[in-house]
Design an enzyme around this catalytic site. Structure first.
Site, PDB file in Angstrom:
ATOM      1  N   HIS A 211       0.803  -1.224   0.000  1.00 41.61           N
ATOM      2  CA  HIS A 211       0.000   0.000   0.000  1.00 41.61           C
ATOM      3  C   HIS A 211       0.839   1.278   0.000  1.00 41.61           C
ATOM      4  O   HIS A 211       0.415   2.328   0.499  1.00 41.61           O
ATOM      5  CB  HIS A 211      -0.972   0.017   1.189  1.00 41.61           C
ATOM      6  CG  HIS A 211      -2.221  -0.770   0.944  1.00 41.61           C
ATOM      7  ND1 HIS A 211      -2.595  -1.837   1.734  1.00 41.61           N
ATOM      8  CD2 HIS A 211      -3.179  -0.662  -0.006  1.00 41.61           C
ATOM      9  CE1 HIS A 211      -3.728  -2.357   1.282  1.00 41.61           C
ATOM     10  NE2 HIS A 211      -4.106  -1.651   0.221  1.00 41.61           N
TER      11      HIS A 211
ATOM     12  N   HIS B 163      -4.882  -1.960 -11.961  1.00 42.93           N
ATOM     13  CA  HIS B 163      -5.508  -1.793 -10.655  1.00 42.93           C
ATOM     14  C   HIS B 163      -7.014  -1.727 -10.862  1.00 42.93           C
ATOM     15  O   HIS B 163      -7.508  -1.024 -11.736  1.00 42.93           O
ATOM     16  CB  HIS B 163      -5.004  -0.498  -9.999  1.00 42.93           C
ATOM     17  CG  HIS B 163      -5.575  -0.261  -8.647  1.00 42.93           C
ATOM     18  ND1 HIS B 163      -6.544   0.692  -8.406  1.00 42.93           N
ATOM     19  CD2 HIS B 163      -5.315  -0.844  -7.442  1.00 42.93           C
ATOM     20  CE1 HIS B 163      -6.853   0.689  -7.116  1.00 42.93           C
ATOM     21  NE2 HIS B 163      -6.121  -0.229  -6.516  1.00 42.93           N
TER      22      HIS B 163
END
Length: 393
Positions: free
Chosen positions: A199, A299
């Site tokens: 992340h 993504h």
């Protein structure tokens, strides 16, 4: 056809899904002068209100334009918006409208987007599972849920094993992360790929120490091991780590992408169609990655319209690695929104051949779940993690 109306919708429901961002969708509906309708999607996260407002502003640059001149329309807005390449809000609003225009062109011609982009390179898109580890904290939690993912037929899965650590990680955190990763590897065996999500939250030194601990478990890639904008950190990580780097979900332009590719800082590129510039820019980014021998894993974490258009683009590029997939961990209403048009079977999605984005949007769901944009509460667990995992054990 002329663009007559652009309407943003915020959708929400009591059924929340695996993470805070999963509770909301921002949908864009574009209506033409002859009544045709196309759909796109923007990114919610903690920016629901400003993104909603940005869509209203960006729309002013598209109204009255010809639908079919998608490339020109993008550049006309680029000309108007001085900060497009630096504004996430403008970038995701523009991306959502661009997706809706491609949806409309496909519907006008009676063809899916993949036919407009040269035809399918593959009939089925391989996907990896994400969102599956909600409330997982202990190694046993991760191992149990990982086995369930494999039972569904997936051959690859991604997860964040770092709990509440941010920017730096100590020995206790390293040990916990390694125990979680080890548990998943042992649970799924050697034939299933594991992907490690960082992340984008560590400094380079911490990320390198993480890599040393996790290399033995043979992850397919390390996603965003350092902060997105930390070029020096990426350079240092690449010098001192053997793991393949995946990144790109926060990229908002073609030329920003070139920086990471040219310096060899990324091995798997992860552009997001809902903020890179829609289909118009995403197809160029995929080709740019191909020229650098870099694979693409779009993504794809927000909603079912994004998922549908990502499948379309993933089906046509030769350098696809895998497509991210939250579909089985979406709240049910997101699947209902597209009439469950993109089911996952044995870790693959059959590419839809319907016109435009390939699926039909259920307008009844759109009307039932639309709500006013509101500011989200900020709590200890960030919205970008899978829910219930910001903990040590």
């Amino acid at each position: 056809m002329k663009i007559q109306e652009i309407t943003p919708f915020v959708l929400s429901s009591k059924e929340r899904g695996s993470a805070t961002w999963a509770s909301t969708m921002i949908v864009v509906k574009v209506t033409t002068s002859d009544g045709m309708i196309g759909y796109g999607e923007a990114v919610p996260t903690l920016r629901v209100k400003p993104v909603f407002s940005a869509i209203q502003q960006v729309s002013k640059g598209y109204l009255g334009k010809e639908v079919e001149r998608v490339e020109r329309n993008y550049h006309e807005w680029y000309k108007q918006d001085f900060y497009l390449s630096r504004s996430f809000e403008s970038a995701t609003a523009t991306s959502a409208i661009d997706i809706a225009l491609w949806d409309l062109v496909g519907k006008e011609l009676g063809a899916p987007i993949h036919r407009l982009l040269g035809g399918k390179f593959r009939d089925h898109v391989p996907v990896y599972a994400n969102g599956w580890y909600k409330d997982c904290v202990t190694p046993e939690d991760f191992a149990r849920e990982a086995k369930n993912v494999v039972k569904r037929g997936y051959r690859a899965m991604k997860f964040d094993p770092f709990g509440p650590y941010y920017d730096w990680i100590d020995e206790h955190g390293l040990r916990q992360a390694e125990e979680r990763v080890k548990a998943v590897r042992e649970a799924v065996g050697e034939e299933v790929e594991i992907l490690i999500e960082h992340h984008g939250r560590f400094n380079a030194n911490s990320a390198i120490e993480i890599a040393k601990r996790l290399e033995k478990y043979r992850p397919l890639f390390a996603e965003e091991p350092v902060h997105h904008e930390d070029l020096e950190g990426y350079r240092k990580y690449k010098r001192h780590s053997n793991l393949r780097v995946a990144m790109g979900e926060r990229l908002v332009s073609l030329k920003e992408t070139l920086v990471y590719l040219r310096e060899g800082l990324v091995d798997i590129l992860q552009p997001d169609l809902t903020n890179i510039g829609g289909v118009t820019v995403a197809r160029k980014v995929a080709s740019l990655a191909e020229a650098f021998d870099v694979e693409v894993a779009f993504h794809n974490a927000f909603g079912s319209i994004q998922n549908a258009v990502s499948i379309q683009l993933a089906s046509v590029i030769p350098n696809l690695l895998l497509l991210e997939n939250f579909y089985d961990w979406f709240p049910q209403w997101k699947r209902d929104l597209v009439n469950n048009g993109t089911p996952v079977e044995m870790g693959r999605v059959k590419v839809p051949d319907g016109p435009g984005i390939g699926v039909e949007v259920n307008e009844r769901i759109l009307e039932e779940l639309k709500t006013d944009p509101v500011a989200l509460e900020v709590v200890e667990e960030p919205v970008w993690v899978v829910g219930g995992t910001w903990k040590n054990y």
